[in-house]
Design an enzyme around this catalytic site. Structure first.
Site, PDB file in Angstrom:
ATOM      1  N   ASP A 149      29.300 -88.221  51.227  1.00  0.00           N
ATOM      2  CA  ASP A 149      30.182 -88.583  52.330  1.00  0.00           C
ATOM      3  C   ASP A 149      30.073 -87.564  53.474  1.00  0.00           C
ATOM      4  O   ASP A 149      29.286 -86.609  53.400  1.00  0.00           O
ATOM      5  CB  ASP A 149      31.611 -88.661  51.764  1.00  0.00           C
ATOM      6  CG  ASP A 149      32.460 -89.725  52.434  1.00  0.00           C
ATOM      7  OD1 ASP A 149      32.152 -90.107  53.556  1.00  0.00           O
ATOM      8  OD2 ASP A 149      33.459 -90.140  51.820  1.00  0.00           O
ATOM      9  N   GLU A 182      27.766 -91.648  56.121  1.00  0.00           N
ATOM     10  CA  GLU A 182      28.332 -90.991  57.308  1.00  0.00           C
ATOM     11  C   GLU A 182      28.778 -92.041  58.328  1.00  0.00           C
ATOM     12  O   GLU A 182      28.905 -91.741  59.496  1.00  0.00           O
ATOM     13  CB  GLU A 182      27.420 -89.897  57.861  1.00  0.00           C
ATOM     14  CG  GLU A 182      26.004 -90.294  58.192  1.00  0.00           C
ATOM     15  CD  GLU A 182      25.921 -91.126  59.442  1.00  0.00           C
ATOM     16  OE1 GLU A 182      25.850 -92.367  59.282  1.00  0.00           O
ATOM     17  OE2 GLU A 182      25.904 -90.572  60.551  1.00  0.00           O
ATOM     18  N   TRP A 183      29.025 -93.246  57.811  1.00  0.00           N
ATOM     19  CA  TRP A 183      29.711 -94.328  58.540  1.00  0.00           C
ATOM     20  C   TRP A 183      28.938 -94.823  59.773  1.00  0.00           C
ATOM     21  O   TRP A 183      29.525 -95.387  60.687  1.00  0.00           O
ATOM     22  CB  TRP A 183      31.132 -93.878  58.938  1.00  0.00           C
ATOM     23  CG  TRP A 183      31.820 -93.093  57.872  1.00  0.00           C
ATOM     24  CD1 TRP A 183      31.999 -93.477  56.576  1.00  0.00           C
ATOM     25  CD2 TRP A 183      32.383 -91.778  57.995  1.00  0.00           C
ATOM     26  NE1 TRP A 183      32.649 -92.483  55.886  1.00  0.00           N
ATOM     27  CE2 TRP A 183      32.905 -91.432  56.729  1.00  0.00           C
ATOM     28  CE3 TRP A 183      32.510 -90.874  59.045  1.00  0.00           C
ATOM     29  CZ2 TRP A 183      33.520 -90.211  56.484  1.00  0.00           C
ATOM     30  CZ3 TRP A 183      33.141 -89.661  58.802  1.00  0.00           C
ATOM     31  CH2 TRP A 183      33.635 -89.338  57.535  1.00  0.00           C
ATOM     32  N   GLY A 184      27.658 -94.515  59.818  1.00  0.00           N
ATOM     33  CA  GLY A 184      26.871 -94.969  60.963  1.00  0.00           C
ATOM     34  C   GLY A 184      27.014 -94.094  62.184  1.00  0.00           C
ATOM     35  O   GLY A 184      26.466 -94.394  63.247  1.00  0.00           O
ATOM     36  N   ASP A 204      34.981 -97.702  56.980  1.00  0.00           N
ATOM     37  CA  ASP A 204      35.377 -98.264  55.682  1.00  0.00           C
ATOM     38  C   ASP A 204      35.863 -99.705  55.798  1.00  0.00           C
ATOM     39  O   ASP A 204      36.682-100.037  56.655  1.00  0.00           O
ATOM     40  CB  ASP A 204      36.522 -97.433  55.084  1.00  0.00           C
ATOM     41  CG  ASP A 204      36.036 -96.079  54.606  1.00  0.00           C
ATOM     42  OD1 ASP A 204      34.856 -95.742  54.834  1.00  0.00           O
ATOM     43  OD2 ASP A 204      36.838 -95.364  53.996  1.00  0.00           O
TER      44      ASP A 204
HETATM   45  C1  GLA Z   1      35.359 -92.107  52.954  1.00  0.00           C
HETATM   46  C2  GLA Z   1      34.325 -93.120  52.490  1.00  0.00           C
HETATM   47  C3  GLA Z   1      34.948 -94.048  51.462  1.00  0.00           C
HETATM   48  C4  GLA Z   1      35.457 -93.236  50.277  1.00  0.00           C
HETATM   49  C5  GLA Z   1      36.441 -92.168  50.765  1.00  0.00           C
HETATM   50  C6  GLA Z   1      36.815 -91.197  49.666  1.00  0.00           C
HETATM   51  O1  GLA Z   1      36.377 -92.706  53.659  1.00  0.00           O
HETATM   52  O2  GLA Z   1      33.825 -93.835  53.571  1.00  0.00           O
HETATM   53  O3  GLA Z   1      34.016 -95.015  51.017  1.00  0.00           O
HETATM   54  O4  GLA Z   1      34.373 -92.640  49.627  1.00  0.00           O
HETATM   55  O5  GLA Z   1      35.905 -91.407  51.837  1.00  0.00           O
HETATM   56  O6  GLA Z   1      37.696 -90.208  50.092  1.00  0.00           O
END
Ligand code: GLA
Length: 400
Positions: A149, A182-184, A204
């Site tokens: 993450d 890393e969410w893009g 997310d």
């Molecule tokens: C981030 C990630 C999620 C999850 C949480 C855990 O938000 O994007 O998928 O792994 O952390 O804390």
């Protein structure tokens, strides 16, 4: 000659050691992850129950393999002498290796979670500065999958941070699927194919089709928002390097049709399929969605091509995905609040995947199977007419 052979072999060895493990994920990985339902409330009993259900529910036979423990599996501090991560002994009284062995004894694979920054998103010890040590630890547990993450990582360079962890996993000498999360935010589709097997491309997901209720403090991404973001990056995905639109929310509160649409679209996107529901208590309908063989065959098709949005009319999107042997998957996604009629004349369409120069050949008559009802529509010689319920799909396989 001998000298040449020596240098040649050395070159090959160096080349191999400079890369990630190749071919770890020729089709999108499938499994289960604890986060969407349990957040940090995880335990040995829960995970063993999930592993048992993976087998008894038919999910393992359908292809689900990895059981991944997300955030919350460790103690708040590293070991003060060795610096090692410590699994929470209350949640996991027999330790992580025993749990990994249990999962492996079921013919499944085991995954863990950590973060590139100094802490995980839930505040547990992150990996920054401990990459090689943590990688050796995961290898000692026989870990098969690492989700990595991006919390508490603001000052880091994403390419460098993820590359370091990828090299550390390689040095630990265990093939571990490396899932970047890393969410893009640093466009991983441009660089991560060399680093890992899958990368999150969005924030997310939540169990919402297209609207998040106003009273929610934290706004997750809806299914349709994620689909829109994924539509722009299909050219970067392929065997062993997948765009990851986040884990599944099937069985977590959406209507059945919305779950079906969500799952169908993840399959059209050649997405990793990581279930995020409590499979021990899932309904028959949820199980039927997650284990639909025809939908899974579309996701797992060996060509490994992410589908594309071909057309939009009256809020119905037509998505196409080329498959092996010249076959195609077609998905009509109704995003509107009302049922919508479709009338699709195959012979008048010019369906061409410019990425591959593959054409849905109007001169060929394909047979049509409905992925969800298993009914056969006649074939592509006649226009297709149907009604797609609101927030649902009509998903078809076209075979030559
Ligand atoms: C981030 C990630 C999620 C999850 C949480 C855990 O938000 O994007 O998928 O792994 O952390 O804390």
């Amino acid at each position: 000659m001998k000298k040449f052979t020596f240098w040649f072999l050395l070159f090959i060895c160096l080349k191999i050691s400079a890369q990630k493990y190749e071919r770890l994920s020729p089709t999108p990985p499938m499994g289960w992850n604890s986060w969407n339902t349990f957040q940090t409330n995880i335990s040995e009993d829960l995970v063993k129950g999930i592993a048992d259900t993976m087998v008894s529910s038919g999910m393992k036979d359908a292809g689900y393999t990895y059981i991944v423990l997300d955030d919350g599996w460790m103690m708040m501090q590293r070991d003060s002498i060795t610096g090692n991560l410590i699994p929470d002994p209350v949640k996991f009284p027999h330790g992580m290796k025993a749990l990994a062995d249990y999962i492996h004894s079921k013919g499944l694979k085991f995954g863990l979670y950590n973060c590139a920054g100094t802490k995980t998103c839930a505040g547990y010890p992150g990996t920054r500065g401990y990459e090689y040590q943590d990688a050796r630890y995961y290898a000692s547990l026989d870990v098969d999958y690492l989700k990595f993450d991006w919390c508490y990582a603001d000052s880091l360079n994403a390419v460098e941070a993820y590359t370091t962890m990828s090299k550390a996993l390689l040095a630990a000498r265990r093939p571990i699927v490396f899932s970047l999360c890393e969410w893009g935010s640093h466009k991983p589709w441009l660089w991560a194919a060399k680093v890992g097997q899958l990368w999150r491309a969005t924030g997310d997901v939540g169990a919402y089709f297209d609207t998040v209720p106003h009273n929610k403090e934290w706004k997750p991404q809806t299914v349709t928002q994620i689909i829109d973001q994924e539509a722009n990056i299909r050219q970067y995905a392929g065997p062993n390097h997948w765009n990851d639109p986040d884990m599944l929310e099937v069985g977590n509160g959406m209507r059945e049709g919305e779950d079906r649409a969500h799952f169908s679209m993840w399959c059209m996107l050649a997405a990793p399929l990581i279930a995020g529901n409590d499979i021990r208590k899932m309904s028959t309908a949820t199980r039927a969605i997650l284990t639909n063989k025809e939908a899974l065959a579309i996701d797992q098709d060996a060509l490994g091509v992410q589908g594309f949005r071909y057309a939009t009319k009256d809020s119905v999107e037509t998505w196409l995905k080329p498959l092996t042997n010249g076959n195609w998957a077609v998905c009509f996604l109704n995003r509107s609040a009302l049922p919508q009629k479709i009338n699709f004349n195959w012979k008048n369409e010019n369906i061409n995947d410019t990425l591959l120069s593959k054409q849905l050949d109007a001169a060929i008559t394909y047979t049509i199977t409905d992925v969800w009802t298993k009914k056969n529509f006649a074939n592509t010689s006649k226009p297709l007419t149907a009604t797609v319920p609101s927030h649902d799909v009509l998903m078809l396989r076209l075979s030559k």
